[in-house]
Scaffold this motif. Structure first.
Motif, short mmCIF file in Angstrom:
data_model
loop_
_atom_site.label_atom_id
_atom_site.label_comp_id
_atom_site.label_asym_id
_atom_site.label_seq_id
_atom_site.Cartn_x
_atom_site.Cartn_y
_atom_site.Cartn_z
N VAL A 170 0.84 -1.21 0.00
CA VAL A 170 0.00 0.00 0.00
C VAL A 170 0.88 1.26 0.00
N ASP A 171 1.87 1.29 0.89
CA ASP A 171 2.70 2.49 0.98
C ASP A 171 3.54 2.71 -0.29
N GLY A 172 3.87 1.63 -0.96
CA GLY A 172 4.59 1.76 -2.23
C GLY A 172 3.73 2.48 -3.27
N ALA A 173 2.43 2.15 -3.27
CA ALA A 173 1.51 2.81 -4.20
C ALA A 173 1.36 4.29 -3.84
N VAL A 174 1.32 4.58 -2.53
CA VAL A 174 1.23 5.97 -2.09
C VAL A 174 2.48 6.75 -2.57
N LEU A 175 3.64 6.16 -2.36
CA LEU A 175 4.89 6.85 -2.75
C LEU A 175 4.92 7.12 -4.26
N GLN A 176 4.54 6.13 -5.04
CA GLN A 176 4.54 6.32 -6.51
C GLN A 176 3.54 7.41 -6.90
N ALA A 177 2.37 7.43 -6.27
CA ALA A 177 1.36 8.46 -6.59
C ALA A 177 1.89 9.85 -6.24
N VAL A 178 2.53 9.97 -5.08
CA VAL A 178 3.02 11.29 -4.65
C VAL A 178 4.16 11.76 -5.57
N ALA A 179 4.99 10.82 -6.00
CA ALA A 179 6.09 11.18 -6.93
C ALA A 179 5.50 11.73 -8.23
N ILE A 180 4.45 11.11 -8.73
CA ILE A 180 3.81 11.61 -9.96
C ILE A 180 3.24 13.02 -9.72
N CYS A 181 2.59 13.21 -8.57
CA CYS A 181 2.04 14.54 -8.25
C CYS A 181 3.13 15.61 -8.25
N GLN A 182 4.27 15.27 -7.65
CA GLN A 182 5.37 16.25 -7.61
C GLN A 182 5.84 16.61 -9.03
N SER A 183 5.90 15.61 -9.89
CA SER A 183 6.30 15.88 -11.28
C SER A 183 5.27 16.76 -11.99
N LEU A 184 4.02 16.43 -11.74
CA LEU A 184 2.92 17.16 -12.38
C LEU A 184 2.98 18.65 -12.02
#
Ligand code: F2R
Ligand code: MG
Ligand code: MG
Ligand code: MG
Length: 344
Positions: A170-184
């Motif tokens: 679960v936390d891996g999915a959170v980290l990947q989502a937040v990384a995408i947000c930062q890029s966006l």
């Protein structure tokens, strides 16, 4: 219409698709020759030639389910998502799914989707899966909810728990989502400080990685530990060998040993990498991610999603796109998601 943001939506979802399609033929190899990959990318990205398309795998099949779930329900709806994953799997079971997630689809169908989280909770004797299957499909969550970090985190968790309930999954999915947000939210023309990018992720994970469920984990902060390694390796630059990256960050199907690796690939590929000859940092990200071997489709897909959200789709070579299955459909879905987000 915000032209840059629309381009970032397409870039993110096409980045995920291309990483999956182009990385899939190498999944499971230990280290992939950079010379071979250079020829592969030069050929597919060069003058167009007719060839069978590179097929997408479970990573994209599940991303599409999540995308359509959000488009149809104006947000994540877990029971509908469980149905979509299951129907998709039984329609096209040969997309290279994880060994154990298939049991979840069988149980969901047998139990008529009564509890969309129940079968996932029962996996691995009640421990839940820590595979990267939640993280690999998370891009639509980041794109739809990016304006609110707490919404991103909450919906990354909910959508992941339909198949993966282990905290590391679960936390891996959170980290990947937040990384995408930062890029966006970053300016592709501006200077990106890789250390700052990973510090921001570290701070988010410091609040996410609490042993709130009283799980008594040996190490309750494993993603923070991995992000420290990302920073150390970035500092070393060319002095860090591929073997060292592979050994310290990992390239496996476990979320903990693949999501931080994907983030590292994006950040490392901001500048030149020996034996990778391209001026295009999006392409460099994919070539580098695949060269590390292991779970190549998934690590390249996650790195591609972060890179595509940063650079936008104008950085994605046209002919590389044409060699990947369903690239026009993915681009159209990105536009639909962008339109929906504008209205939300
Ligand atoms: N499955 C693959 N690749 C294998 C080869 C595919 C082949 N090329 C083909 O064409 O068939 N790739 C895909 O799976 C990964 C995502 O997996 P997901 O969705 O997380 O599945 P699962 O089954 O839940 O977990 C994967 C494995 O991780 C281990 N594992 C997970 N939790 C565990 C736990 N609590 N205890 C022990 N082991 C655990 C198990 O070995 C699981 O099978 C992506 O790479 C995607 O591309
Ligand atoms: Mg796959
Ligand atoms: Mg996916
Ligand atoms: Mg994979």
């Amino acid at each position: 219409m915000d032209i840059l943001m629309a381009s970032k939506y397409r870039g993110c979802l096409l980045g995920a698709l291309l990483g999956d399609c182009l990385g899939a033929p190498y999944e499971g190899e230990s280290l992939v020759s950079k010379v071979v990959l250079q020829q592969y990318f030069d050929k597919l990205g060069g003058p167009y030639f007719k060839a069978p398309v590179k097929m997408y795998t479970d990573d994209t099949a599940m991303t599409k389910c999540l995308l359509n779930n959000i488009l149809s329900n104006r947000g994540v709806e877990p029971r509908d998502l469980a149905k979509r994953f299951t129907v998709e799997y039984f329609n096209e079971p040969r997309r290279g799914y994880g060994q154990n997630v298939i049991d979840v689809f069988h149980k969901l169908r047998a139990e008529k989707f009564e509890d969309p989280f129940g079968p996932a909770r029962a996996q691995f004797n009640g421990g839940g899966s820590y595979g990267n299957g939640g993280a690999m499909r998370i891009a639509p969550i980041a794109l739809f909810y990016y304006k609110s970090l707490s919404d991103v985190i909450e919906n990354a968790k909910v959508s992941t728990k339909v198949t993966h309930t282990n905290k590391k999954g679960v936390d891996g999915a959170v980290l990947q989502a937040v990384a995408i947000c930062q890029s966006l939210q970053s300016n592709p023309e501006g200077k990106l400080n890789p250390q700052e990018f990973s510090d921001k992720l570290f701070n988010v994970m410091a609040s996410v990685e609490k042993d709130e469920e009283g799980l008594g984990l040996d190490d309750p902060t494993p993603y923070q530990a991995q992000l420290r390694v990302v920073k150390d390796l970035l500092e070393k630059g060319d002095a860090a060998s591929d073997e060292e990256v592979q050994m310290k960050l990992g390239t496996s199907v476990a979320a903990l040993y693949s999501v931080p690796t994907a983030i590292f690939c994006f950040l490392r590929a901001r500048t030149n990498i020996p034996e990778i000859e391209t001026d295009n940092p999006f392409r460099r990200t994919l070539q580098y991610a695949i060269s590390l071997g292991g779970d190549t489709d998934t690590i390249a897909s996650m790195a591609g999603a972060i890179a595509g959200a940063f650079y936008g789709d104008s950085f994605i070579p046209e002919n590389l796109k044409k060699h990947c299955e369903s690239s026009q459909e993915i681009s159209d879905l990105a536009d639909s998601l962008y339109d929906l987000t504008k209205k939300a």
